[in-house]
Scaffold this active site. Structure first.
Site, mmCIF file in Angstrom:
data_model
loop_
_atom_site.group_PDB
_atom_site.id
_atom_site.type_symbol
_atom_site.label_atom_id
_atom_site.label_comp_id
_atom_site.label_asym_id
_atom_site.label_seq_id
_atom_site.Cartn_x
_atom_site.Cartn_y
_atom_site.Cartn_z
ATOM 1 N N HIS A 1 46.892 39.686 31.191
ATOM 2 C CA HIS A 1 46.047 40.530 32.044
ATOM 3 C C HIS A 1 46.807 41.650 32.741
ATOM 4 C CE1 HIS A 1 47.704 38.002 35.263
ATOM 5 N NE2 HIS A 1 47.408 38.993 36.074
HETATM 6 C C1 UD1 Z 1 44.640 41.828 39.957
HETATM 7 C C2 UD1 Z 1 45.980 42.064 40.630
HETATM 8 C C3 UD1 Z 1 47.076 41.350 39.869
HETATM 9 C C4 UD1 Z 1 46.751 39.879 39.679
HETATM 10 C C5 UD1 Z 1 45.372 39.732 39.051
HETATM 11 C C6 UD1 Z 1 44.986 38.280 39.000
HETATM 12 C C7 UD1 Z 1 46.173 44.255 41.737
HETATM 13 C C8 UD1 Z 1 46.763 45.603 41.653
HETATM 14 N N1 UD1 Z 1 46.308 43.483 40.643
HETATM 15 O O1 UD1 Z 1 44.711 42.421 38.676
HETATM 16 O O2 UD1 Z 1 48.295 41.433 40.599
HETATM 17 O O3 UD1 Z 1 47.716 39.291 38.843
HETATM 18 O O4 UD1 Z 1 44.399 40.429 39.845
HETATM 19 O O5 UD1 Z 1 44.017 38.019 38.052
HETATM 20 O O6 UD1 Z 1 45.615 43.886 42.744
HETATM 21 N N2 UD1 Z 1 37.032 42.830 36.463
HETATM 22 C C9 UD1 Z 1 35.799 42.289 36.176
HETATM 23 N N3 UD1 Z 1 35.339 41.273 36.955
HETATM 24 C C10 UD1 Z 1 36.051 40.762 37.996
HETATM 25 C C11 UD1 Z 1 37.278 41.327 38.290
HETATM 26 C C12 UD1 Z 1 37.759 42.361 37.516
HETATM 27 O O7 UD1 Z 1 35.127 42.712 35.245
HETATM 28 O O8 UD1 Z 1 35.567 39.812 38.655
HETATM 29 C C13 UD1 Z 1 37.553 43.906 35.587
HETATM 30 C C14 UD1 Z 1 37.141 45.308 36.025
HETATM 31 O O9 UD1 Z 1 36.947 46.065 34.889
HETATM 32 C C15 UD1 Z 1 38.395 45.785 36.755
HETATM 33 C C16 UD1 Z 1 39.518 45.108 35.973
HETATM 34 O O10 UD1 Z 1 38.974 43.857 35.595
HETATM 35 O O11 UD1 Z 1 38.519 47.179 36.759
HETATM 36 C C17 UD1 Z 1 40.782 44.907 36.770
HETATM 37 O O12 UD1 Z 1 40.517 44.209 37.973
HETATM 38 P P1 UD1 Z 1 41.474 44.406 39.269
HETATM 39 O O13 UD1 Z 1 41.091 43.458 40.314
HETATM 40 O O14 UD1 Z 1 41.539 45.854 39.636
HETATM 41 O O15 UD1 Z 1 42.902 44.065 38.726
HETATM 42 P P2 UD1 Z 1 43.391 42.797 37.894
HETATM 43 O O16 UD1 Z 1 43.839 43.284 36.560
HETATM 44 O O17 UD1 Z 1 42.388 41.724 37.962
HETATM 45 N N1 UDP Z 2 43.853 30.611 35.959
HETATM 46 C C1 UDP Z 2 42.631 29.962 35.803
HETATM 47 N N2 UDP Z 2 41.848 30.305 34.742
HETATM 48 C C2 UDP Z 2 42.202 31.248 33.824
HETATM 49 C C3 UDP Z 2 43.458 31.892 34.000
HETATM 50 C C4 UDP Z 2 44.244 31.565 35.080
HETATM 51 O O1 UDP Z 2 42.293 29.084 36.597
HETATM 52 O O2 UDP Z 2 41.426 31.510 32.892
HETATM 53 C C5 UDP Z 2 44.695 30.237 37.108
HETATM 54 C C6 UDP Z 2 46.097 29.822 36.749
HETATM 55 O O3 UDP Z 2 46.149 28.458 36.413
HETATM 56 C C7 UDP Z 2 46.869 30.151 38.024
HETATM 57 C C8 UDP Z 2 46.171 31.393 38.521
HETATM 58 O O4 UDP Z 2 44.863 31.385 37.923
HETATM 59 O O5 UDP Z 2 46.721 29.118 38.985
HETATM 60 C C9 UDP Z 2 46.941 32.602 38.094
HETATM 61 O O6 UDP Z 2 46.160 33.742 38.221
HETATM 62 P P1 UDP Z 2 46.392 35.054 37.363
HETATM 63 O O7 UDP Z 2 47.077 34.742 36.104
HETATM 64 O O8 UDP Z 2 45.079 35.725 37.278
HETATM 65 O O9 UDP Z 2 47.300 35.938 38.336
HETATM 66 P P2 UDP Z 2 48.855 36.034 38.644
HETATM 67 O O10 UDP Z 2 49.379 34.681 38.955
HETATM 68 O O11 UDP Z 2 49.517 36.667 37.471
HETATM 69 O O12 UDP Z 2 48.920 36.964 39.809
#
Ligand code: UD1
Ligand code: UDP
Length: 356
Positions: free
Chosen positions: A199
């Site tokens: 991601h």
């Molecule tokens: C964010 C965090 C990242 C973290 C990740 C955990 C920042 C800069 N990044 O990244 O550090 O590891 O969350 O998962 O804060 N979207 C949906 N539905 C949702 C959420 C997101 O469709 O419920 C899609 C949207 O298109 C959005 C994209 O995902 O633009 C990215 O979401 P965003 O929260 O901006 O960043 P993450 O990649 O999720």
């Molecule tokens: N996780 C989850 N379901 C998923 C992917 C991740 O429950 O489909 C959990 C994972 O086990 C961990 C946390 O989400 O506890 C990590 O989140 P993510 O990978 O989104 O973010 P990061 O740790 O890289 O910031």
């Protein structure tokens, strides 16, 4: 004391679960969800499964470019902090919700507690690196998961308020992993599949890297379960990529399902921070699809390897996995970080000694 806690993204719900529970034994907590993540499978499922209190406020900010998203959070959080008048603000990790929470509080002269302080990738092109740097430099309490994180803070001139407490995600594992069950609907045999997650923006938004990762997953020689973050789902569609038949694309799974999928996997390939540590905890070899990691201790004995997004490098690393005889000492504490954090926040005598 009255604490205002800011969460917004999936890993923050996992991190908040043990601390919110502990904090509420001794203090009043106002829980604020920024709305950064909003799909059921990215947000609500964690509140239900991990028995986290319903947020007192959901700001409903949603997705957007970094400046717009963070700015909207900042404005809404400032107004809320003025209305709620907390004694201190708690933020977790390194997302835009962390940055907005820490900055809004610091500008109002409210003390900030940063949980997961001192981590660095030393790559300032990562949005998370900027978020953590700012959060650490405006915080009053810095809760570091390891001594190396505390050392990094010291190298940046931050010595006051630093507490090495262990990793709060180990608390979540300790509290919840007993309830983890492999979903029967996936028809998986323990030890006979790979689990992957992707991601990170550097991978999803770069067609060369995303293609490389999907190719590597397709030639692993094992069925691959890939719970797709919505961002990755969107980019695969946008680039028009197809995936090998051995890759099973599924919706994001809940935490309990994820733990079971991790624990029974033969190998984990991921660019997630949390998943790297969970793989280590379960003794499952991990290939990290990045060029650096903040969790450097996991690399030490070979349980985790940095592979970038190059299919050849990933395939080569998959042939050099550790065995169950490979040492795997506990790296990030004993799963009791929450008690230490609450003790350091005041009013409670510490029941446990410092983790080193
Ligand atoms: C964010 C965090 C990242 C973290 C990740 C955990 C920042 C800069 N990044 O990244 O550090 O590891 O969350 O998962 O804060 N979207 C949906 N539905 C949702 C959420 C997101 O469709 O419920 C899609 C949207 O298109 C959005 C994209 O995902 O633009 C990215 O979401 P965003 O929260 O901006 O960043 P993450 O990649 O999720
Ligand atoms: N996780 C989850 N379901 C998923 C992917 C991740 O429950 O489909 C959990 C994972 O086990 C961990 C946390 O989400 O506890 C990590 O989140 P993510 O990978 O989104 O973010 P990061 O740790 O890289 O910031």
């Amino acid at each position: 004391m009255k604490f205002l806690t800011v969460v917004g993204a999936r890993p923050q719900f996992v991190k908040a679960s043990p601390l919110s529970r502990e904090l509420r034994k001794h203090h009043h907590e106002v829980l604020v969800h920024t709305g950064q993540h909003y799909d059921h499978g990215m947000s609500a499922v964690f509140f239900t499964e991990l028995e986290i209190a319903e947020p007192d406020h959901n700001l409903g900010i949603g997705s957007g470019p970094h400046g717009a998203q963070t700015g909207a959070m900042l404005a809404a959080l400032e107004a809320l902090m003025l209305a709620e008048q907390p004694d201190a603000v708690v933020v977790y990790g390194d997302t835009n919700s962390t940055l907005a929470g820490a900055l809004a509080a610091a500008k109002l002269d409210l003390p900030v507690a940063h949980v997961e302080a001192g981590l660095r990738s030393f790559n300032r092109r990562m949005p998370e690196e900027l978020n953590r740097l700012v959060a650490d430099h405006v915080s009053t309490w810095l809760f570091a998961p390891s001594q190396s994180a505390a050392d990094q803070l010291a190298a940046e001139g931050i010595t006051g308020g630093v507490h090495v407490v262990g990793d709060i995600m180990m608390d979540a594992l300790r509290l919840h992993s007993r309830r983890a069950v492999l979903p029967p609907s996936l028809g998986l045999t323990s030890g006979k599949y790979a689990l992957a997650t992707v991601h990170r923006a550097e991978n999803t938004d770069d067609p060369g890297r995303l293609r490389g990762i999907l190719r590597a997953l397709g030639v692993l020689g094992l069925p691959v379960i890939l719970p797709l973050h919505p961002r990755t789902q969107k980019m695969i569609a946008e680039f028009g990529f197809t995936t090998a038949d051995s890759i099973r694309l599924v919706e994001p799974v809940g935490y309990l399902e994820m733990l079971a999928l991790e624990a029974s996997a033969a190998i984990i390939l991921t660019d997630s921070g949390g998943v790297q540590k969970e793989a280590y905890h379960f003794g499952v070899p991990c290939l990290t699809l990045r060029d650096e990691t903040e969790w450097t201790e996991t690399l030490e004995f070979g349980w985790n390897r940095l592979c970038g997004a190059d299919p050849e490098r990933i395939a080569a690393a998959a042939l050099q996995l550790p065995t169950q005889e490979t040492p795997r000492p506990a790296l990030y504490g004993d799963g009791h970080a929450a008690e230490r954090i609450v003790a350091a926040l005041g009013g409670v005598k510490p029941a446990l000694t410092r983790v080193t």
